[in-house]
Structures are given as C-alpha cells and as structure tokens.
Design a protein around this motif. Structure first.
Motif, PDB file in Angstrom:
ATOM      1  N   ASN A 208      -5.034  -2.196  -9.817  1.00  0.00           N
ATOM      2  CA  ASN A 208      -5.543  -1.268  -8.799  1.00  0.00           C
ATOM      3  C   ASN A 208      -5.228  -1.706  -7.373  1.00  0.00           C
ATOM      4  O   ASN A 208      -4.925  -0.867  -6.510  1.00  0.00           O
ATOM      5  CB  ASN A 208      -7.046  -1.072  -8.976  1.00  0.00           C
ATOM      6  N   LEU A 209      -5.287  -3.003  -7.094  1.00  0.00           N
ATOM      7  CA  LEU A 209      -4.996  -3.460  -5.733  1.00  0.00           C
ATOM      8  C   LEU A 209      -3.530  -3.206  -5.375  1.00  0.00           C
ATOM      9  O   LEU A 209      -3.220  -2.789  -4.251  1.00  0.00           O
ATOM     10  CB  LEU A 209      -5.316  -4.949  -5.604  1.00  0.00           C
ATOM     11  N   LEU A 210      -2.651  -3.457  -6.313  1.00  0.00           N
ATOM     12  CA  LEU A 210      -1.217  -3.233  -6.086  1.00  0.00           C
ATOM     13  C   LEU A 210      -0.941  -1.747  -5.866  1.00  0.00           C
ATOM     14  O   LEU A 210      -0.183  -1.367  -4.965  1.00  0.00           O
ATOM     15  CB  LEU A 210      -0.418  -3.761  -7.279  1.00  0.00           C
ATOM     16  N   ILE A 211      -1.574  -0.891  -6.676  1.00  0.00           N
ATOM     17  CA  ILE A 211      -1.393   0.563  -6.527  1.00  0.00           C
ATOM     18  C   ILE A 211      -1.926   1.019  -5.177  1.00  0.00           C
ATOM     19  O   ILE A 211      -1.300   1.845  -4.491  1.00  0.00           O
ATOM     20  CB  ILE A 211      -2.098   1.302  -7.680  1.00  0.00           C
ATOM     21  N   GLY A 212      -3.086   0.498  -4.777  1.00  0.00           N
ATOM     22  CA  GLY A 212      -3.648   0.864  -3.479  1.00  0.00           C
ATOM     23  C   GLY A 212      -2.726   0.488  -2.334  1.00  0.00           C
ATOM     24  O   GLY A 212      -2.534   1.268  -1.390  1.00  0.00           O
ATOM     25  N   MET A 213      -2.130  -0.701  -2.403  1.00  0.00           N
ATOM     26  CA  MET A 213      -1.200  -1.138  -1.352  1.00  0.00           C
ATOM     27  C   MET A 213       0.039  -0.254  -1.312  1.00  0.00           C
ATOM     28  O   MET A 213       0.554   0.084  -0.234  1.00  0.00           O
ATOM     29  CB  MET A 213      -0.813  -2.603  -1.581  1.00  0.00           C
ATOM     30  N   ILE A 214       0.522   0.163  -2.474  1.00  0.00           N
ATOM     31  CA  ILE A 214       1.705   1.038  -2.525  1.00  0.00           C
ATOM     32  C   ILE A 214       1.394   2.395  -1.899  1.00  0.00           C
ATOM     33  O   ILE A 214       2.173   2.922  -1.084  1.00  0.00           O
ATOM     34  CB  ILE A 214       2.179   1.203  -3.981  1.00  0.00           C
ATOM     35  N   LEU A 215       0.255   2.977  -2.250  1.00  0.00           N
ATOM     36  CA  LEU A 215      -0.109   4.291  -1.703  1.00  0.00           C
ATOM     37  C   LEU A 215      -0.343   4.211  -0.196  1.00  0.00           C
ATOM     38  O   LEU A 215       0.041   5.109   0.559  1.00  0.00           O
ATOM     39  CB  LEU A 215      -1.361   4.814  -2.409  1.00  0.00           C
ATOM     40  N   GLY A 216      -0.967   3.124   0.256  1.00  0.00           N
ATOM     41  CA  GLY A 216      -1.158   2.947   1.692  1.00  0.00           C
ATOM     42  C   GLY A 216       0.164   2.795   2.420  1.00  0.00           C
ATOM     43  O   GLY A 216       0.351   3.329   3.527  1.00  0.00           O
ATOM     44  N   SER A 217       1.114   2.101   1.807  1.00  0.00           N
ATOM     45  CA  SER A 217       2.435   1.919   2.409  1.00  0.00           C
ATOM     46  C   SER A 217       3.197   3.242   2.477  1.00  0.00           C
ATOM     47  O   SER A 217       3.871   3.526   3.469  1.00  0.00           O
ATOM     48  CB  SER A 217       3.240   0.891   1.603  1.00  0.00           C
ATOM     49  N   VAL A 218       3.076   4.043   1.424  1.00  0.00           N
ATOM     50  CA  VAL A 218       3.744   5.363   1.410  1.00  0.00           C
ATOM     51  C   VAL A 218       3.181   6.248   2.516  1.00  0.00           C
ATOM     52  O   VAL A 218       3.933   6.930   3.238  1.00  0.00           O
ATOM     53  CB  VAL A 218       3.569   6.033   0.032  1.00  0.00           C
ATOM     54  N   LEU A 219       1.858   6.260   2.683  1.00  0.00           N
ATOM     55  CA  LEU A 219       1.246   7.057   3.743  1.00  0.00           C
ATOM     56  C   LEU A 219       1.712   6.591   5.113  1.00  0.00           C
ATOM     57  O   LEU A 219       2.050   7.413   5.987  1.00  0.00           O
ATOM     58  CB  LEU A 219      -0.281   6.953   3.644  1.00  0.00           C
ATOM     59  N   ALA A 220       1.767   5.272   5.316  1.00  0.00           N
ATOM     60  CA  ALA A 220       2.219   4.738   6.607  1.00  0.00           C
ATOM     61  C   ALA A 220       3.679   5.084   6.871  1.00  0.00           C
ATOM     62  O   ALA A 220       4.083   5.320   8.025  1.00  0.00           O
ATOM     63  CB  ALA A 220       2.024   3.218   6.625  1.00  0.00           C
ATOM     64  N   PHE A 221       4.472   5.146   5.820  1.00  0.00           N
ATOM     65  CA  PHE A 221       5.906   5.459   5.968  1.00  0.00           C
ATOM     66  C   PHE A 221       6.107   6.915   6.382  1.00  0.00           C
ATOM     67  O   PHE A 221       7.003   7.235   7.191  1.00  0.00           O
ATOM     68  CB  PHE A 221       6.624   5.175   4.643  1.00  0.00           C
ATOM     69  N   TYR A 222       5.273   7.819   5.850  1.00  0.00           N
ATOM     70  CA  TYR A 222       5.486   9.249   6.108  1.00  0.00           C
ATOM     71  C   TYR A 222       4.726   9.772   7.324  1.00  0.00           C
ATOM     72  O   TYR A 222       5.030  10.876   7.812  1.00  0.00           O
ATOM     73  CB  TYR A 222       5.100  10.067   4.871  1.00  0.00           C
ATOM     74  N   LEU A 223       3.733   9.047   7.818  1.00  0.00           N
ATOM     75  CA  LEU A 223       2.974   9.543   8.976  1.00  0.00           C
ATOM     76  C   LEU A 223       3.870   9.853  10.175  1.00  0.00           C
ATOM     77  O   LEU A 223       3.733  10.931  10.784  1.00  0.00           O
ATOM     78  CB  LEU A 223       1.895   8.521   9.369  1.00  0.00           C
ATOM     79  N   PRO A 224       4.794   8.961  10.566  1.00  0.00           N
ATOM     80  CA  PRO A 224       5.669   9.293  11.717  1.00  0.00           C
ATOM     81  C   PRO A 224       6.533  10.522  11.485  1.00  0.00           C
ATOM     82  O   PRO A 224       6.899  11.217  12.437  1.00  0.00           O
ATOM     83  CB  PRO A 224       6.527   8.025  11.872  1.00  0.00           C
ATOM     84  N   LYS A 225       6.848  10.813  10.234  1.00  0.00           N
ATOM     85  CA  LYS A 225       7.689  11.969   9.928  1.00  0.00           C
ATOM     86  C   LYS A 225       6.951  13.288  10.158  1.00  0.00           C
ATOM     87  O   LYS A 225       7.565  14.351  10.250  1.00  0.00           O
ATOM     88  CB  LYS A 225       8.191  11.893   8.479  1.00  0.00           C
ATOM     89  N   PHE A 226       5.602  13.216  10.218  1.00  0.00           N
ATOM     90  CA  PHE A 226       4.797  14.399  10.497  1.00  0.00           C
ATOM     91  C   PHE A 226       4.401  14.468  11.969  1.00  0.00           C
ATOM     92  O   PHE A 226       3.490  15.207  12.350  1.00  0.00           O
ATOM     93  CB  PHE A 226       3.550  14.418   9.616  1.00  0.00           C
ATOM     94  N   GLY A 227       5.084  13.696  12.790  1.00  0.00           N
ATOM     95  CA  GLY A 227       4.844  13.739  14.226  1.00  0.00           C
ATOM     96  C   GLY A 227       3.679  12.929  14.703  1.00  0.00           C
ATOM     97  O   GLY A 227       3.268  13.034  15.864  1.00  0.00           O
ATOM     98  N   VAL A 228       3.110  12.085  13.836  1.00  0.00           N
ATOM     99  CA  VAL A 228       1.983  11.238  14.226  1.00  0.00           C
ATOM    100  C   VAL A 228       2.505  10.029  14.983  1.00  0.00           C
ATOM    101  O   VAL A 228       3.377   9.305  14.500  1.00  0.00           O
ATOM    102  CB  VAL A 228       1.178  10.782  12.995  1.00  0.00           C
TER     103      VAL A 228
END
Length: 581
Positions: A208-228
């Motif tokens: 679960n910790l590894l999955i959580g880190m992956i999902l958090g990393s994916v969100l951080a990667f895509y946030l700038p692409k949405f103009g954030v």
C-alpha cells in the motif's frame, strides 16, 4: 564442542532445518518483505536526515547479519522510525543534515551503538530488557510520531521552516508563514496518504505504501499539465548500485561527542528488537535468547557501518508481515535483502519522479501507525503508575533531547519496578478448624476471618528479601512485636527466591531482638537453593538451625513447646492440634 560452536555461529542450528518446503515459504515471505521495505527505507532515511539510498542500504545489510547471528526466526531488522528520528536529533546538533559530515557521523554513531550492543550480549545483559517497562517504548514512539509528523509539515505545506527548530518553534513558524501555504502540495500528500490507507483497507496484502507513492507521483506529474502553477520538489534519483564500502570516523573528538548518544540508540534498538522478537515468538512458539539477540543486533550495526548503513533494529511491521507471509527460517530475512538489491538496481532511476510531498504523506501514515492507541487506552484505564511513565516519556520526547527522554523513561520504569518490589505483600495466616475437607492448611485471614494464636504470628512473604524491601518487612515485624506484643513469628518462605546480605543482617537483628523477649523468627518452606545460600553465608547458624523447618506441622509442633503455657491454658483460640492436648 558442538554447543560452543553453535553459540558462536547460531545459524548452524537452523541451517539443518532448511528443505525445499521451507525455502519456498521463505522466498515468498522474502519477496513480500522486499516490496514492503522499499518505500519504508526511503522514508526512514529521510526522517534520519540522510540521503534516501542509505535507508535502502540499511535494509540490505542489517537484516542479513542480524538473521545469521540473532536468535529469532522471524525478526526482520533494518531502518526503523524511532531510531531514525533519534539519529537526526543527535547528529543535526553538530552538522548540517544530508551533508557528507552528517553521513560520516551517522556511520560512526552506528558503529558505536553496535559495539555497545555486542558488549551487552557478551556480558549476558539480555535479561535487563525485562526491567524496562513496555510503556516507555509506547510513550517514546508516540512522542516520536508527533515529532515525525511535525517535521514533514514544511514539505506538505510549502512553508519555509529553518532547520534545527524545536517542536514548539516549528508550529510557531507554520502559523507565521500561513501566507506561503501551497494547497496543491497538501493535496498530493493527502492523495498519497489516503490511497495507501484505502489499499491497506480493501487489499491488505498489497504494497500500500508503494502504491500510494506511485499515485501521488502521477498526480504531481500531471498537475502542471492542467495549468496548475506550483513548485513541486522531487526526491531525486537514487544511485542504482549496491551498498558501497564506507568508513566511520574514528577520531577521538567524534567518538567523545557521540559516545553517550550511541548508548541511547543502542538501548532503544535492543529494547525494540527483543520486544518485537518476543511478541512474534508468542505466535510461533519459539524461545528467544535475548543475549544472542543482543549479539546479532550489535554485529549487524558494526558490520553495516562499513557498508553505508545507519543504525537499525527490529521492525514490528516487517517482522509481523514476515511471519504472516509464512516464513519458516531466518533465511526469509536474507531473501528479503537480496530481492531488495535486485529491485533497487531495476527501479532506482524512477525515484527521480518522486515528489517530496508524496514522501511526506507516506511518512505521516508511518507516524500515525506508531501510536499504539489500544495499549494507551488500556494503560490509562488500569494503571496510574504506568500512566505517569507514559505521560512523562511522551512529554520528554517532545520537549527534551530524545536520548534524555529514553534515559528518563528507563529510569522511571526501574523506579516503578523497585517501588513494587520494595513493598512485598505480607499476609497474615491462620488455620481453619472448620475446614470440611479435614485439612489444616494455612489460610489468609484477609480472605476469611479466623482466630489467631495470641503468642505465635504466622505471616507469608510473597517476594524476595533484599535491600529495597527489607525496611518494609522490618516495619511489619516491629508492628507485630511492639504493637501486638507477639514475639514468636513464623515466616512461610515458599515465595522467597533470594535473600541478600542486607536482608540477612536485618533479619538476624530482628531475631536477636525477639529472642531477648523470649521469642524469635522461624522459617518454613525455604527453597533448597535459598537455604543453601543462607547456610553458606552463616545466616542459618546465626539464627539457629532449630528455627528452620521443612513442614508446617513440624514447625507448629516445635514452636508450641516454646510458648508460655500459662497463656495457653487461658486461651480460647486453640487453633493448633497441640492446644487440645
């Protein structure tokens, strides 16, 4: 010769139990452990103020040595939260966290802690852990959890906090810097945290910790692409190679600075390792050798300090998972370390995309899991003295130096132990003449009000007689002699495991005082080793061999002849068989 060899090389004892079935079970458990420790190793190194790879190096080296030279079949050693935060607190007072000097001092601290632990094992100090209340660890880890969570708030809020700030000053800085608060960093941390919690809830066997880190990393990667627009700091790429050779700093100045702090880390590590191994052993029905565990932990830290590893100990999470995964021998810990080496070589470059705020979310969850709510509630409900130890250790962890908090907690637990043993239960006994079974055993008059002999007091001492308890026992004897005017006192000694020299001297003094009043002290039911020691120390000779008895009936028959017959003729109690004749 064989026993001697196994004591030096304990892994020989379980090597012969290995077969195809155990190897298969250990491989499965080892792979599970490697996946679990991957995010933990990075997180714990971050807590310790070290580069992330050092947590992984520790998880590769420490468990192998501890498994080979320890005694537990299921204990998994490596980086732990409590020791990581003590490492950071200790070394950050001297040098900048993350700097080469910081790493060098961490290795030296690890080596010194290992030397202490190894020496304790050779000196057979393993039983000393029994005298440290588990409440100390609960209070310390609860306080450490708050400190760990507080240390991550700057990463998940974006508010600048100067390094080296105390617990209270961090919160003051957070309040004053609210204008710099970055909501998107908090969102990434919360997504990481809650996704890890949900996967643990609905897929308990998932990493679960590894999955959580992956999902958090994916969100951080895509946030700038949405103009954030947000400034997301990344952990950086971890070197994709095995633990390199290293050398602790053996200069006199460094060792003198770290010697006392290393003792605190050694003590904390030993308490953690032995407590966890015993907890798991209660499920696996294995007997733990604390002295061997001390040796194993010491050797793992000494050896690890030369392979870029910082101080480690037993991990409750990974040890529990290891047992639940079906591990059969310590080979599972070795497999976990080997699998981790392979995983690091394959995926280390991916850590370049891991946001620090996602790591902060994982660390918040780790900190939360450190707080043992169930035991805390039980302590507050059932024990005032243990509650005092818990609160004191908790507050000391938050507001004092961490190593001092450990010492204070251990000192309080020892004081509590001495306080309990210094006031042994001394019930007054008598004989129940109305016993329907026909037996005439001694009965505690607190349980049933019985008549007592006006000349002979029968008491039972339920604990050993030593320098700490003798004052309480002496007062009891004086109260009987002076307050009740009874000078013949029979001590039922079946609950006495030893009598030290201070106890002997005081008992001899009390016996002589009673003897001057035509009375004396008498003993029945002494254990053979205790009687043998007392005879060697001339205690039996000074009291008089005729005052020691193997059975209660002989004791009563002999003492009865020494009583004042004039008083006996006027007595209505007549609780002894001898009274009727």
């Amino acid at each position: 010769m064989k026993t001697r060899l196994i004591s030096l090389l304990p892994f020989l004892a379980w090597f012969k139990t290995i077969n195809k079935s155990t190897i298969k079970a250990d491989i499965i458990a080892g792979f599970t452990g490697a996946v679990v420790v991957l995010p933990q190793g990075v997180a714990f190194a971050t807590i310790a103020g070290l580069p992330p790879e050092y947590g992984l190096y520790t998880a590769m080296i420490t468990p192998i040595i501890a498994a080979l030279f320890g005694s537990s079949y299921h204990l998994i050693s490596g980086p732990t939260t409590a020791i990581s935060i003590v490492m950071f607190s200790t070394i950050s007072r001297h040098v900048e966290p993350g700097s080469p000097e910081f790493v060098s001092m961490a290795l030296t601290l690890t080596f010194l802690a290992g030397v202490y632990q190894f020496a304790f094992g050779l000196a057979r100090f393993g039983t000393l852990v029994n005298f440290v209340s588990h409440t100390v660890i609960i209070g310390f880890t609860s306080g450490a959890a708050i400190l760990i969570a507080t240390s991550q708030l700057k990463h998940i809020t974006g508010i600048h906090i100067p390094k080296g700030e105390s617990f209270l000053h961090v919160w003051i800085d957070l309040y004053q810097g609210l204008s710099d608060f970055d909501i998107y960093l908090l969102i990434i941390a919360l997504v990481t945290l809650f996704s890890a919690v949900l996967f643990k809830r609905f897929l308990p066997k998932s990493p679960n910790l590894l999955i959580g880190m992956i999902l958090g990393s994916v969100l951080a990667f895509y946030l700038p692409k949405f103009g954030v627009s947000t400034n997301i700091a990344l952990v950086g790429e971890i070197p994709a190679y095995l633990p390199p050779l290293s050398m602790p700093d053996f200069s006199f100045s460094t060792i003198s600075i770290l010697a006392s702090e290393a003792f605190a880390i050694a003590l904390l590590g030993l308490i953690e390792a032995v407590s966890i191994s015993r907890a798991v052993a209660t499920k696996s029905n294995q007997r733990i050798n604390p002295n061997q565990e001390f040796v194993g932990q010491g050797m793992s830290n000494i050896f690890g300090s030369f392979f870029s590893s910082y101080a480690g100990s037993g991990s409750f999470t990974r040890s529990g998972i290891n047992y639940e995964s079906g591990a059969k021998t310590p080979l599972s810990a070795i497999f976990a370390a080997l699998f981790l080496m392979v995983i690091v070589l394959l995926i280390a470059p991916l850590t370049a995309y891991l946001p620090i705020t996602a790591m902060g979310g994982v660390i918040l969850l780790v900190a939360y899991n450190l707080i043992d709510t169930k035991h805390i509630v039980k302590i507050f409900k059932y024990s005032k003295s243990e509650s005092a130890i818990l609160i004191t250790t908790f507050l000391a962890t938050l507001f004092l130096e961490l190593e001092f908090a450990i010492y204070l907690g251990v000192l309080l637990s020892l004081v509590l132990f001495l306080a309990k043993t210094s006031t042994p239960r001394i019930p007054t006994l008598s004989i129940d003449n109305m016993n329907n079974e026909g037996s005439r055993s001694f009965i505690n008059i607190a349980k049933k009000p019985l008549r007592q002999c006006p000349q002979l007091k029968i008491i039972r001492i339920d604990m050993s007689i030593y320098f700490g308890s003798i004052n309480h026992i002496q007062k009891k004897i004086e109260k009987i002699s002076d307050g009740q005017n009874i000078h013949h006192i029979l001590i039922v000694a079946s609950g006495i495991n030893f009598i030290d020299l201070s106890g002997m001297e005081t008992l001899i003094s009390e016996h002589n005082r009673l003897k001057r009043k035509d009375g004396g002290l008498y003993f029945v039911g002494l254990k053979a080793p205790v009687y043998q020691f007392l005879a060697q120390a001339h205690f039996v000779k000074k009291i008089g061999r005729i005052n020691f008895f193997d059975s209660k009936s002989i004791a009563i028959r002999t003492i009865y002849r020494r009583l004042d017959l004039d008083i006996c003729t006027q007595c209505d109690a007549k609780i002894f068989n001898e009274c009727s004749s």
